[in-house]
Design a protein around this motif. Sequence first.
Motif, PDB file in Angstrom:
ATOM      1  N   VAL A  31       5.254  20.620 -27.098  1.00  0.00           N
ATOM      2  CA  VAL A  31       4.285  21.241 -26.192  1.00  0.00           C
ATOM      3  C   VAL A  31       2.951  20.528 -26.350  1.00  0.00           C
ATOM      4  N   TRP A  33      -0.882  20.498 -25.261  1.00  0.00           N
ATOM      5  CA  TRP A  33      -1.833  21.508 -24.780  1.00  0.00           C
ATOM      6  C   TRP A  33      -3.187  20.856 -24.522  1.00  0.00           C
ATOM      7  N   SER A  94       6.095  28.348 -22.477  1.00  0.00           N
ATOM      8  CA  SER A  94       6.153  27.021 -23.098  1.00  0.00           C
ATOM      9  C   SER A  94       7.241  26.965 -24.166  1.00  0.00           C
ATOM     10  N   LYS A  95       7.358  28.047 -24.914  1.00  0.00           N
ATOM     11  CA  LYS A  95       8.375  28.092 -25.971  1.00  0.00           C
ATOM     12  C   LYS A  95       9.780  28.045 -25.374  1.00  0.00           C
ATOM     13  N   THR A 104       6.679  19.920 -22.503  1.00  0.00           N
ATOM     14  CA  THR A 104       5.851  20.794 -21.686  1.00  0.00           C
ATOM     15  C   THR A 104       4.394  20.388 -21.809  1.00  0.00           C
ATOM     16  N   ASN A 106       0.649  21.411 -20.842  1.00  0.00           N
ATOM     17  CA  ASN A 106      -0.173  22.539 -20.422  1.00  0.00           C
ATOM     18  C   ASN A 106      -1.607  22.108 -20.151  1.00  0.00           C
ATOM     19  N   ILE A 123       4.117  29.218 -30.234  1.00  0.00           N
ATOM     20  CA  ILE A 123       4.901  28.006 -29.998  1.00  0.00           C
ATOM     21  C   ILE A 123       5.409  27.413 -31.306  1.00  0.00           C
TER      22      ILE A 123
END
Length: 201
Positions: A31, A33, A94-95, A104, A106, A123
């Motif tokens: 993820v 971010w 997201s998880k 992912t 973000n 996450i």
Amino acid sequence: MQNNSNNIHPVFHRILQRKDKEALLQQKSIVIWFTGLSGSGKTTIAIGLERELNKKRILTQILDGDNVRTGINNNLGFSEEDRTENIRRIAEVSKLFLNAGIVTINCFVSPTVEIREKAKQIIGEEDFLEIFVNTPFEVCEQRDVKGLYKKARAGEIKNFTGLDAPFEAPTNPFLDLKTEGKTVDETIDEVVAKILPILSV
């Protein structure tokens, strides 16, 4: 409302696991971010990153603040409580993508350390790559691509991050991406170079 938690029986241990999905896709899920002021370039950089990763056959999904606000979070406002819930839901989504083997990406202002820490806790710290799109307030206001700074200056938007509400910059991000004086392509290349080695299975 009656608590029916005793009637909930998760089956996470019985379904295919993240490693199975990563093996299928031949990539490591993560993820990413992006945090930064409105107009800092988060979405533009994320779109460029997605395109570059797609060229390398890496499956991605972008979750962008405005897109999410028109869908899964269209019932939320901009109070402190709603902003916190907005990020909580995004972290949970997201998880799900993470467990599906997908990278992912973000793009959320997520202005406080506390709110980003909550996302990281959901996450998982080892799977949370925080990128600070470090663009000065003055540059963001000059761009004002959505007209939000003008509205905030006119008093039409209250608690606008960076103006009359604080933005707490990350103290130890995965990448402190300084954009001033760089082209969009240069910033995207910097992110790709930092991210790519992590995604190999």
